[in-house]
Write an enzyme that holds these catalytic residues in place. Structure first.
Site, PDB file in Angstrom:
ATOM      1  N   THR A 112       0.839  -1.223   0.026  1.00  7.57           N
ATOM      2  CA  THR A 112      -0.068  -0.149   0.034  1.00  7.57           C
ATOM      3  C   THR A 112       0.889   1.220  -0.129  1.00  7.57           C
ATOM      4  OG1 THR A 112      -1.756  -1.056   1.012  1.00  7.57           O
ATOM      5  CG2 THR A 112      -1.568   1.281   1.353  1.00  7.57           C
TER       6      THR A 112
ATOM      7  N   SER B 168       1.404  -7.575  -0.911  1.00  9.43           N
ATOM      8  CA  SER B 168       2.107  -8.603  -0.204  1.00  9.43           C
ATOM      9  C   SER B 168       0.965  -9.696   0.287  1.00  9.43           C
ATOM     10  CB  SER B 168       2.410  -7.899   1.265  1.00  9.43           C
ATOM     11  OG  SER B 168       1.361  -7.663   2.035  1.00  9.43           O
TER      12      SER B 168
ATOM     13  N   THR C 235       1.491  -4.334   4.349  1.00 12.60           N
ATOM     14  CA  THR C 235       1.499  -4.568   5.901  1.00 12.60           C
ATOM     15  C   THR C 235       0.847  -6.103   6.061  1.00 12.60           C
ATOM     16  OG1 THR C 235      -0.736  -3.667   5.637  1.00 12.60           O
ATOM     17  CG2 THR C 235       0.854  -2.056   6.300  1.00 12.60           C
ATOM     18  N   ASP C 236       0.078  -6.604   5.029  1.00 10.05           N
ATOM     19  CA  ASP C 236      -0.440  -7.755   5.165  1.00 10.05           C
ATOM     20  C   ASP C 236       0.304  -9.070   5.612  1.00 10.05           C
ATOM     21  OD1 ASP C 236      -3.051  -6.362   4.961  1.00 10.05           O
ATOM     22  OD2 ASP C 236      -3.505  -7.308   2.789  1.00 10.05           O
TER      23      ASP C 236
HETATM   24  C1  SIN Z   1      -0.346  -5.138   0.942  1.00  7.41           C
HETATM   25  O1  SIN Z   1      -0.246  -5.940   2.019  1.00  7.41           O
HETATM   26  O2  SIN Z   1       0.636  -5.465   0.129  1.00  7.41           O
HETATM   27  C2  SIN Z   1      -1.442  -4.274   0.945  1.00  7.41           C
HETATM   28  C3  SIN Z   1      -2.159  -3.791   2.175  1.00  7.41           C
HETATM   29  C4  SIN Z   1      -1.470  -2.879   2.892  1.00  7.41           C
HETATM   30  O3  SIN Z   1       0.181  -2.709   2.548  1.00  7.41           O
HETATM   31  O4  SIN Z   1      -1.623  -2.425   3.908  1.00  7.41           O
END
Ligand code: SIN
Length: 316
Positions: free
Chosen positions: A14, A61, A94-95
């Protein structure tokens, strides 16, 4: 100004996401902006000292794979071996950040800092959180004495072992559970609450060259996660056994408890040679082992980290 290089490795997420409207914080596409573009938008980053930038992947991710993790570990090892490199910052979604953090800490066991950072709002948001997170990550990577794999998000420093995403929307989306954070970054200064993660000198490192050759996800040991819940049974375990699964992590209830039908299937799988590990589905705490346990516990690792751990152990 610190003259040693910080290497910034981009993997997407993100933090590199784009939405059609600045007010849209959830309808964006992750991994659209290059890490070089992200850096160019934060002049204060370059003012902290010299940087080297490399795009290792450009993915959401949720789609992270073990071949990409192996490539990332190879780039991390390569740069850490350079005497003029002080540390590494990795931009990541983050995922699955916690799985990558645990993987890199286990495989690389770095004596220099490797700092994962991320964002909960896309780069196009009215108020994106990525730039401040990147700047804070840079501060940590340049901090004298910093070492090991850590994550920096919303002004908080978490260790690879403890970090866990706990919120799908809030900017402060991560927790270190009972262990608590390693520290905070306040106005460009890290404030430490406990020691940096240290390299486990006794642990036998996995050869980066060995995992670099595993270029397809199918080359990696198959380890799946099953869960205990009301009315659980052994059907999924039996199906996975029939498919040749090599390892199973069970996200057990409470202190490692299992529905008797699921437990019977797991014991059968273990007897057939499948490695079975019991973690707890509770967010905090760990399974406390007791005499008579027939399935080993995850030694405090969450189910997803226990899976990464088991995959690496099966490779050894
Ligand atoms: C991801 O994990 O690539 C998308 C979600 C995020 O980064 O918050």
């Amino acid at each position: 100004m610190n003259s040693q290089n910080i290497v910034i490795l981009g993997t997407g997420g993100t933090i590199a996401g784009r939405a059609c409207s600045a007010s849209d914080n959830i309808g964006y596409t992750a991994a659209q902006v290059s890490v070089a573009q992200l850096l160019a938008a934060i002049p204060a980053m370059v003012q902290t000292g010299p940087v080297i930038v490399e795009q290792v992947a450009q993915i959401d991710s949720k789609d992270m794979s073990f071949p990409i993790l192996a490539k990332l570990a190879e780039r991390v090892s390569h740069f850490l071996a350079q005497p003029d490199v002080r540390g590494i910052v990795i931009t990541h979604g983050t995922d699955t950040l916690e799985e990558t953090a645990y993987f890199l800490q286990t495989v690389c066991q770095p004596a220099k800092p490797v700092v994962l950072t991320c964002a909960m709002r896309p780069a196009t948001a009215l108020v994106p959180d990525g730039p401040q997170n990147m700047l804070d990550a840079m501060t940590v990577a340049r901090h004298p004495g910093a070492s090991g794999v850590v994550a920096v998000c919303a002004g908080t420093i978490h260790s690879a072992l403890d970090v866990q995403k706990v919120h799908p929307y809030k900017l402060d989306a991560f927790s270190s559970g009972d262990a608590g954070p390693l520290g905070y970054v306040e106005e460009g200064t890290p404030k430490l609450l406990r020691n940096w993660p240290s390299a486990n000198k006794k642990a036998k490192k996995i050869a980066i060259e060995k995992i670099a050759n595993l270029s397809s996800p199918g080359d990696w040991p198959r380890v799946e996660i099953v869960m205990n819940y009301v009315g659980a049974n052994g059907a999924v375990v039996d199906a996975l056994l029939a498919q040749g699964v090599q390892g199973l992590v069970v996200a057990a209830t409470g202190n490692g408890t299992l529905h008797h039908a699921l437990e019977a299937a797991l014991l059968q799988a273990q007897a057939a040679g499948v490695r079975v590990v019991r973690a707890t589905r509770c967010l905090n705490g760990r399974v406390l082992p007791k005499s008579g346990d027939m399935l080993v516990d995850s030694k405090g690792l969450s189910p997803v980290k226990a899976r990464v751990d088991l995959i690496l152990r099966l490779l050894k």
